[in-house]
Motif scaffolding. Structure first.
Motif, PDB file in Angstrom:
ATOM      1  N   VAL A 155     -24.093  15.043  45.890  1.00 30.05           N
ATOM      2  CA  VAL A 155     -23.379  16.020  46.720  1.00 30.05           C
ATOM      3  C   VAL A 155     -22.079  16.434  46.014  1.00 30.05           C
ATOM      4  N   LEU A 156     -21.555  17.573  46.452  1.00 27.31           N
ATOM      5  CA  LEU A 156     -20.269  18.053  45.944  1.00 27.31           C
ATOM      6  C   LEU A 156     -19.278  18.066  47.091  1.00 27.31           C
ATOM      7  N   ILE A 157     -18.079  17.566  46.824  1.00 30.00           N
ATOM      8  CA  ILE A 157     -16.984  17.683  47.785  1.00 30.00           C
ATOM      9  C   ILE A 157     -16.144  18.855  47.296  1.00 30.00           C
ATOM     10  N   LYS A 158     -15.915  19.828  48.171  1.00 30.75           N
ATOM     11  CA  LYS A 158     -15.179  21.037  47.771  1.00 30.75           C
ATOM     12  C   LYS A 158     -13.978  21.247  48.667  1.00 30.75           C
ATOM     13  N   ALA A 159     -12.904  21.787  48.084  1.00 25.68           N
ATOM     14  CA  ALA A 159     -11.705  22.102  48.860  1.00 25.68           C
ATOM     15  C   ALA A 159     -11.881  23.456  49.540  1.00 25.68           C
ATOM     16  N   GLY A 164     -13.043  28.462  42.044  1.00 26.11           N
ATOM     17  CA  GLY A 164     -12.817  28.295  40.618  1.00 26.11           C
ATOM     18  C   GLY A 164     -12.847  26.835  40.194  1.00 26.11           C
ATOM     19  N   GLY A 165     -13.462  25.985  41.020  1.00 28.99           N
ATOM     20  CA  GLY A 165     -13.704  24.606  40.595  1.00 28.99           C
ATOM     21  C   GLY A 165     -12.575  23.635  40.877  1.00 28.99           C
ATOM     22  N   ARG A 166     -11.418  24.138  41.359  1.00 30.51           N
ATOM     23  CA  ARG A 166     -10.309  23.218  41.608  1.00 30.51           C
ATOM     24  C   ARG A 166     -10.552  22.440  42.902  1.00 30.51           C
ATOM     25  N   LEU A 199     -18.558  19.561  52.427  1.00 30.45           N
ATOM     26  CA  LEU A 199     -19.565  18.899  51.602  1.00 30.45           C
ATOM     27  C   LEU A 199     -20.783  19.800  51.409  1.00 30.45           C
ATOM     28  N   GLU A 200     -21.325  19.788  50.176  1.00 32.75           N
ATOM     29  CA  GLU A 200     -22.556  20.538  49.903  1.00 32.75           C
ATOM     30  C   GLU A 200     -23.486  19.714  49.032  1.00 32.75           C
ATOM     31  N   LYS A 201     -24.762  19.941  49.191  1.00 32.27           N
ATOM     32  CA  LYS A 201     -25.743  19.417  48.247  1.00 32.27           C
ATOM     33  C   LYS A 201     -25.404  19.964  46.874  1.00 32.27           C
ATOM     34  N   PHE A 202     -25.483  19.131  45.835  1.00 33.91           N
ATOM     35  CA  PHE A 202     -25.205  19.597  44.477  1.00 33.91           C
ATOM     36  C   PHE A 202     -26.437  20.293  43.919  1.00 33.91           C
ATOM     37  N   VAL A 203     -26.306  21.562  43.583  1.00 37.13           N
ATOM     38  CA  VAL A 203     -27.405  22.320  42.995  1.00 37.13           C
ATOM     39  C   VAL A 203     -27.378  22.089  41.486  1.00 37.13           C
ATOM     40  N   GLU A 204     -28.478  21.553  40.925  1.00 32.95           N
ATOM     41  CA  GLU A 204     -28.508  21.197  39.501  1.00 32.95           C
ATOM     42  C   GLU A 204     -28.721  22.430  38.629  1.00 32.95           C
ATOM     43  N   ARG A 207     -27.502  28.996  38.015  1.00 33.14           N
ATOM     44  CA  ARG A 207     -26.902  30.177  37.408  1.00 33.14           C
ATOM     45  C   ARG A 207     -25.919  30.731  38.415  1.00 33.14           C
ATOM     46  N   HIS A 208     -24.842  31.318  37.899  1.00 36.45           N
ATOM     47  CA  HIS A 208     -23.849  31.948  38.765  1.00 36.45           C
ATOM     48  C   HIS A 208     -24.163  33.441  38.786  1.00 36.45           C
ATOM     49  N   VAL A 209     -24.657  33.930  39.907  1.00 41.27           N
ATOM     50  CA  VAL A 209     -25.014  35.341  40.032  1.00 41.27           C
ATOM     51  C   VAL A 209     -24.229  35.926  41.192  1.00 41.27           C
ATOM     52  N   LEU A 231     -22.291  31.944  31.842  1.00 39.80           N
ATOM     53  CA  LEU A 231     -21.663  31.424  30.640  1.00 39.80           C
ATOM     54  C   LEU A 231     -20.183  31.187  30.884  1.00 39.80           C
ATOM     55  N   GLN A 232     -19.849  29.948  31.191  1.00 37.18           N
ATOM     56  CA  GLN A 232     -18.474  29.583  31.510  1.00 37.18           C
ATOM     57  C   GLN A 232     -18.089  28.320  30.766  1.00 37.18           C
ATOM     58  N   ARG A 233     -16.776  28.142  30.617  1.00 33.50           N
ATOM     59  CA  ARG A 233     -16.244  26.902  30.076  1.00 33.50           C
ATOM     60  C   ARG A 233     -15.119  26.455  30.994  1.00 33.50           C
ATOM     61  N   PHE A 276     -23.141  33.858  44.426  1.00 34.04           N
ATOM     62  CA  PHE A 276     -24.278  33.019  44.783  1.00 34.04           C
ATOM     63  C   PHE A 276     -24.586  32.039  43.646  1.00 34.04           C
ATOM     64  N   LEU A 277     -25.177  30.921  44.001  1.00 38.61           N
ATOM     65  CA  LEU A 277     -25.809  30.064  43.001  1.00 38.61           C
ATOM     66  C   LEU A 277     -27.297  30.381  43.037  1.00 38.61           C
ATOM     67  N   LEU A 278     -27.898  30.508  41.854  1.00 40.80           N
ATOM     68  CA  LEU A 278     -29.339  30.732  41.754  1.00 40.80           C
ATOM     69  C   LEU A 278     -29.916  29.462  41.159  1.00 40.80           C
ATOM     70  N   ILE A 287     -21.987  31.054  47.915  1.00 38.61           N
ATOM     71  CA  ILE A 287     -20.898  30.067  47.781  1.00 38.61           C
ATOM     72  C   ILE A 287     -19.508  30.604  48.139  1.00 38.61           C
ATOM     73  N   GLU A 288     -19.151  31.811  47.678  1.00 41.58           N
ATOM     74  CA  GLU A 288     -17.790  32.308  47.917  1.00 41.58           C
ATOM     75  C   GLU A 288     -17.779  33.831  47.973  1.00 41.58           C
ATOM     76  N   ILE A 289     -16.723  34.394  48.574  1.00 40.25           N
ATOM     77  CA  ILE A 289     -16.476  35.841  48.456  1.00 40.25           C
ATOM     78  C   ILE A 289     -15.136  36.030  47.765  1.00 40.25           C
ATOM     79  N   ASP A 437     -27.396  28.424  31.706  1.00 46.54           N
ATOM     80  CA  ASP A 437     -26.926  28.013  33.013  1.00 46.54           C
ATOM     81  C   ASP A 437     -25.463  27.657  32.843  1.00 46.54           C
ATOM     82  N   THR A 438     -24.850  27.150  33.885  1.00 50.88           N
ATOM     83  CA  THR A 438     -23.412  26.928  33.842  1.00 50.88           C
ATOM     84  C   THR A 438     -23.010  25.770  32.924  1.00 50.88           C
ATOM     85  N   GLY A 439     -23.977  25.079  32.318  1.00 52.98           N
ATOM     86  CA  GLY A 439     -23.655  23.976  31.426  1.00 52.98           C
ATOM     87  C   GLY A 439     -23.851  24.311  29.951  1.00 52.98           C
TER      88      GLY A 439
HETATM   89  C1  MV4 Z   1     -21.581  24.376  43.180  1.00 55.23           C
HETATM   90  C2  MV4 Z   1     -22.354  23.883  42.106  1.00 55.23           C
HETATM   91  C3  MV4 Z   1     -23.490  23.177  42.413  1.00 55.23           C
HETATM   92  N1  MV4 Z   1     -23.826  22.944  43.702  1.00 55.23           N
HETATM   93  N2  MV4 Z   1     -21.965  24.143  44.429  1.00 55.23           N
HETATM   94  C4  MV4 Z   1     -17.895  25.879  40.610  1.00 55.23           C
HETATM   95  C5  MV4 Z   1     -16.762  26.773  41.021  1.00 55.23           C
HETATM   96  C6  MV4 Z   1     -17.079  27.311  42.354  1.00 55.23           C
HETATM   97  N3  MV4 Z   1     -17.058  28.743  42.305  1.00 55.23           N
HETATM   98  C7  MV4 Z   1     -18.404  26.778  42.722  1.00 55.23           C
HETATM   99  N4  MV4 Z   1     -18.858  25.959  41.633  1.00 55.23           N
HETATM  100  C8  MV4 Z   1     -20.017  25.294  41.709  1.00 55.23           C
HETATM  101  N5  MV4 Z   1     -20.472  25.061  42.978  1.00 55.23           N
HETATM  102  C9  MV4 Z   1     -23.057  23.425  44.676  1.00 55.23           C
HETATM  103  N6  MV4 Z   1     -23.395  23.167  45.936  1.00 55.23           N
HETATM  104  C10 MV4 Z   1     -21.918  24.122  40.810  1.00 55.23           C
HETATM  105  C11 MV4 Z   1     -20.751  24.812  40.600  1.00 55.23           C
HETATM  106  C12 MV4 Z   1     -20.370  24.958  39.225  1.00 55.23           C
HETATM  107  C13 MV4 Z   1     -20.346  26.184  38.622  1.00 55.23           C
HETATM  108  C14 MV4 Z   1     -20.646  27.336  39.330  1.00 55.23           C
HETATM  109  C15 MV4 Z   1     -20.623  28.545  38.723  1.00 55.23           C
HETATM  110  C16 MV4 Z   1     -20.295  28.620  37.379  1.00 55.23           C
HETATM  111  C17 MV4 Z   1     -19.974  27.510  36.660  1.00 55.23           C
HETATM  112  C18 MV4 Z   1     -19.996  26.277  37.264  1.00 55.23           C
HETATM  113  C19 MV4 Z   1     -19.684  25.142  36.523  1.00 55.23           C
HETATM  114  C20 MV4 Z   1     -19.693  23.944  37.137  1.00 55.23           C
HETATM  115  C21 MV4 Z   1     -20.042  23.842  38.485  1.00 55.23           C
END
Ligand code: MV4
Length: 448
Positions: A155-159, A164-166, A199-204, A207-209, A231-233, A276-278, A287-289, A437-439
């Protein structure tokens, strides 16, 4: 229509907004810090006002200075660009109370989008798919454990105030969830003065679309296709493209319609982005607006043949959208490269300084959005982006070929940039196949 717009920003976006104003016959006011006296956006502006010292907190984030600059120059609207005050609901309110139009969404919408828990509730109300999770704030270890047992690890704990990942923590088991819950809360409290987490399920390997939307103040909303920003760092985007190389037309339409439903439910107007996460099975989850114009808006402009900054200005002035959904189609493939004054071989350490020699890329399929010129000194005080190379061609393959050529043409002697890294990325077989993907960057391009 507005008579005079103050641009509360610097760098390439200040120039981009200024160009849109000029094209509409609107006068511009450029504001600048003491470190930006030689900036290009001052040279073309109708009026210029120094708003403070080099640190952003004393200039580009200084609300009283910016409002005073607008009043002195009799500006009737302010465009905030991206970053700085663009998602500051208080600033949007101050503009309104001073009778200056804020070129962006309503303060209430900025507030709702800034609170990720509130935004997720909006998505649920609009019947937009979200990641399984707490659907509200988590207020105890016990509650975190209960939700995690329901949805399963990781799972992911998010603020709630994050983005932006903080303030994000991953947990693979119950002990790390308990630790992560507390550390995410304290990090969020320090960073945002708000310790709310969810809290959210961690999506493995997602892609960030993201879907670009545009809406007017009369209830009309359109979507303008997607951008793949996978494509992020370290949560910094390196390049963005449209369309997403793996999205089928049905999923694209479903995502677009979901984004429009969300905007309508929120009574949103102006430009906005629904992220969105794909996942690897092509499921998408909200995920966010983002309630601002984004750095990567040009890729959407290229494939939809639109001018999003112009549209933002018109919509802020009360005009109806210049396009309906049927008018919008995607044509060709666009890729944007963020050229940062950073050294990829030194852990992306900033590389500010004097640009001794400069040649801009050009030719068919090339757009160069930048404020730099030969003899310009990149100041060390702000983010390190010095330009955006955008390529647009009928196919992704052709866009990549043009990008290689344009990156070779780009000359910035005196500073080190990310241009060389992009040439390596473009030659990678996974990138050529659209398999990112994001990794990706951390796997192949980060020193271990
Ligand atoms: C996630 C995720 C996997 N599962 N949420 C990172 C910043 C924020 N915008 C949301 N993020 C993520 N949320 C769930 N439930 C993975 C990420 C994530 C990510 C998302 C988009 C682009 C790059 C990323 C790098 C690491 C994690």
């Amino acid at each position: 229509m507005f008579h005079r717009i103050l641009i509360a920003n610097r760098g390439e976006i200040a120039l981009r907004i200024q160009r849109a104003c000029k094209d509409l016959g609107i006068e511009t006011v450029a504001v600048y810090s003491e470190a930006d006296r030689d900036s290009l956006h001052l040279r073309y502006a109708d009026h210029t006002v120094c708003i403070g010292r080099a640190p952003s907190a004393e200039s580009y984030l200084n609300i009283p200075s910016i409002i005073a600059a607008a009043e002195i120059t009799d500006a009737d609207a302010i465009h905030p660009g991206y970053g700085f005050l663009s998602e500051n609901e208080h600033f949007a309110e101050v503009c309104q109370s001073c009778n200056i139009k804020f070129i962006g969404p309503a303060a209430s919408a900025i507030k709702e989008c800034g609170d990720k828990v509130a935004a997720k509730r909006l998505a649920l109300a609009a019947d937009v798919p979200t990641v399984p999770g707490s659907d509200g704030p988590i207020t105890s270890e016990q509650e975190a454990l209960e939700v995690a047992r329901q949805i399963g690890f990781p799972v992911l704990i998010k603020a709630a105030a994050g983005g932006g990942g903080r303030g994000m923590r991953i947990a693979h088991n119950e002990p790390s969830l308990v630790t992560g819950y507390h550390s995410a809360r304290s990090e969020a409290e320090t960073a945002f003065k708000d310790s709310t987490v969810y809290l959210e399920k961690f999506v493995e390997k997602p892609r960030h679309v993201e879907i670009q939307i545009m809406a007017d103040q009369h209830g009309n909303v359109v979507h303008l296709g997607e951008r793949d920003c996978s494509l992020q760092r370290r949560h910094q985007k390196l390049l963005e493209e449209s369309p997403c190389p793996v999205l089928d037309p049905e999923t694209r339409q479903a995502m677009g319609e979901a984004a429009v439903r969300l905007a309508k439910t929120a009574n949103y107007f102006s430009a906005g982005t629904v992220e969105f996460l794909l996942d690897q099975d092509k499921n998408f989850y909200f995920i966010e607006i983002n309630s601002r114009i984004q750095v990567e808006h040009p890729v959407t402009e290229m494939v939809t043949n639109t001018d999003l900054i112009r549209e933002m200005i018109l919509v802020a002035a009360g005009h109806r959208l210049s396009m309906s959904q049927e008018d919008i189609s995607l044509s060709g493939h666009a890729i944007e490269f963020r050229i940062n004054a950073e050294d990829p071989d030194r852990n992306f350490q900033p590389s500010p300084g004097l640009i001794e020699k400069f040649v801009a890329p050009a030719g068919p399929g090339v757009r160069w959005d930048s404020h730099i010129y030969q003899g310009y000194r990149v100041p060390p005080h702000y983010d390190s982006m010095v330009g955006k190379l955008i390529v647009h061609r009928p196919t992704r393959k052709e866009a990549i070929a043009v990008a290689m050529r344009a990156l070779q043409e780009l000359t910035t002697e005196g500073i080190t940039t990310t241009a060389g890294l992009f040439q390596q990325i473009l030659q990678h077989s996974d990138f050529a196949a659209g398999e990112v993907d994001t990794g990706f960057i951390d796997r192949y391009f980060s020193p271990r």
